[in-house]
Design a protein around this motif. Sequence first.
Motif, short mmCIF file in Angstrom:
data_model
loop_
_atom_site.label_atom_id
_atom_site.label_comp_id
_atom_site.label_asym_id
_atom_site.label_seq_id
_atom_site.Cartn_x
_atom_site.Cartn_y
_atom_site.Cartn_z
N GLY A 149 47.48 25.25 36.39
CA GLY A 149 46.21 25.34 35.68
C GLY A 149 45.98 26.79 35.27
N ILE A 150 45.04 27.00 34.34
CA ILE A 150 44.83 28.35 33.79
C ILE A 150 43.35 28.73 33.82
CG2 ILE A 150 44.89 29.66 31.60
CD1 ILE A 150 47.51 28.61 30.97
N TRP A 151 43.07 29.99 34.16
CA TRP A 151 41.71 30.56 34.04
C TRP A 151 41.74 31.66 32.99
CZ3 TRP A 151 37.42 28.52 35.38
CH2 TRP A 151 37.33 27.71 36.51
N ILE A 152 40.80 31.58 32.05
CA ILE A 152 40.73 32.59 30.97
C ILE A 152 39.42 33.35 31.07
CG2 ILE A 152 40.67 32.94 28.46
CD1 ILE A 152 41.88 30.07 28.20
N ASP A 153 39.48 34.67 31.08
CA ASP A 153 38.29 35.47 30.83
C ASP A 153 38.55 36.18 29.49
OD1 ASP A 153 36.08 37.05 30.69
OD2 ASP A 153 36.15 37.70 32.79
N PRO A 154 37.92 35.69 28.41
CA PRO A 154 38.27 36.21 27.08
C PRO A 154 38.05 37.72 26.97
CG PRO A 154 36.56 34.49 26.93
CD PRO A 154 36.87 34.68 28.38
N VAL A 184 41.28 41.47 28.58
CA VAL A 184 41.56 40.04 28.40
C VAL A 184 42.34 39.61 29.64
CG1 VAL A 184 42.76 38.31 27.00
CG2 VAL A 184 41.72 40.32 25.88
N LEU A 185 41.86 38.57 30.33
CA LEU A 185 42.49 38.14 31.58
C LEU A 185 42.93 36.68 31.49
CD1 LEU A 185 39.71 39.52 34.00
CD2 LEU A 185 41.85 40.67 33.37
N ILE A 186 44.21 36.42 31.73
CA ILE A 186 44.69 35.03 31.75
C ILE A 186 45.48 34.82 33.05
CG2 ILE A 186 45.86 33.19 30.49
CD1 ILE A 186 45.85 34.93 27.99
N GLY A 187 44.93 33.96 33.91
CA GLY A 187 45.57 33.73 35.21
C GLY A 187 46.05 32.29 35.32
N VAL A 188 47.18 32.09 35.99
CA VAL A 188 47.75 30.76 36.18
C VAL A 188 47.79 30.47 37.68
CG1 VAL A 188 49.79 29.32 35.76
CG2 VAL A 188 49.21 31.14 34.14
N TYR A 189 47.35 29.26 38.06
CA TYR A 189 47.34 28.91 39.49
C TYR A 189 48.04 27.56 39.70
CZ TYR A 189 43.64 25.72 38.11
OH TYR A 189 42.94 24.72 37.48
#
Length: 382
Positions: A149-154, A184-189
């Motif tokens: 899954g992915i979390w985005i902080d634009p 810009v932050l894109i994290g994958v968990y």
Amino acid sequence: MADLLRLLLRVAEKAANVARVCRQEAPLFQLLVQEKTGDDKNKKFVQDFKTLADVVIQEMIRHDVGAQFPEMIGFIHGEESNKFENGLGESVTVTVCVTEEQTAALLASVLDSDDTAASLLARAIHQDPATIETGTEGLSVPLSPSELGIWIDPIDATSQYIDGREEVLEEGHLSPSGLHCALVLIGVYLRSTGEPVMGVINQPFNYKDPAGGGWTGKHFWGVSCGGVNSCSISRPKDRPDGSKGGGGLSVVLSSSEKQVVKEALVPLCGPDKLMYASGAGYKILCVIQGLADVYVLSEGSTFKWDSCAPHALLRALGGGVVDLTKCLQSGAGTDGHRAELVYHQPHTESQGADRWANQGGLVAYLDCTLLHSVIGGLKGKL
Ligand code: 2IP
Ligand code: CA
């Protein structure tokens, strides 16, 4: 899944470009700064332009990831909702369309028919980003899209993004506020355990060309899963002044941190080593880069989208981000593993964004020994 990492780096670069365009192009910049003046608050649309810029970036990332990895659609989450209401009271769902013209038409319906602004924004969204040197050649990532899954902080640190103060960054020094804090932050968990396994950080305003005035960004990435730990930057060396020994810790805090926390940390810190900086993502990036040993936050004021990406980089370097409250409660000091933040489950008792808050506060660290010192210093004081 090195392909996913390369895609995220590319889409983060595109996002950084949209963030730069919104400040560079006068019609967009005017909409952005209008938000600052309370009286003059944009009456044209119900949400502000800052939120629209955030949503556009988030939807662009969602669109590009979903197109290449359809198994991930439904598991790509962001800070913002993409439903808008325009001046006519109509509800508009902001998405990225197939063509630039279609996207421009959709954006114009939210921007109260400001066609110039809508076209500029659509052009930035549909433009291919400049090719970036990723340094991911030969990397193999043992993951499959259906487990992620992915979390985005634009744009993290939006207040700094809008204020737009320009700082000249000094090598090896933390700079507390300014455009460089906007990230810009894109994290994958992992969907099963919530562990952060991949992160991309793009700093759109890293360097300003003194001649042309244009900004160049900088990107960072990290992967930590199944025995693979790889990061675009190397683990910072112990400080030359020996601060990891007796010289005292360096700690970065939010400027709104509680007095009691500051007082408890002073005895652990070297002189001038209690520092302040804007942006939750930027503060974790300071720890990643070795500009601070730890970032301590006693409040539940950050969210999964703020911490997921930089957390993955810290793990790749042997560090992590823990829940402060859990660490303070656990009997035998710190059980780092049990207290590590996870990203897959909401707080069902909470509403709205708070469902995804890092409620117990946090400590971001590279070195476990220093995490223990901080927990020891704060125990019984909060
Ligand atoms: C914010 C932003 C703030 C931060 C807050 C984040 O995200 O990073 O700067 O507060 O925790 O949620 P502080 O700077 O006091 O640490 P956003 O800008 O995306 O709302
Ligand atoms: Ca944020």
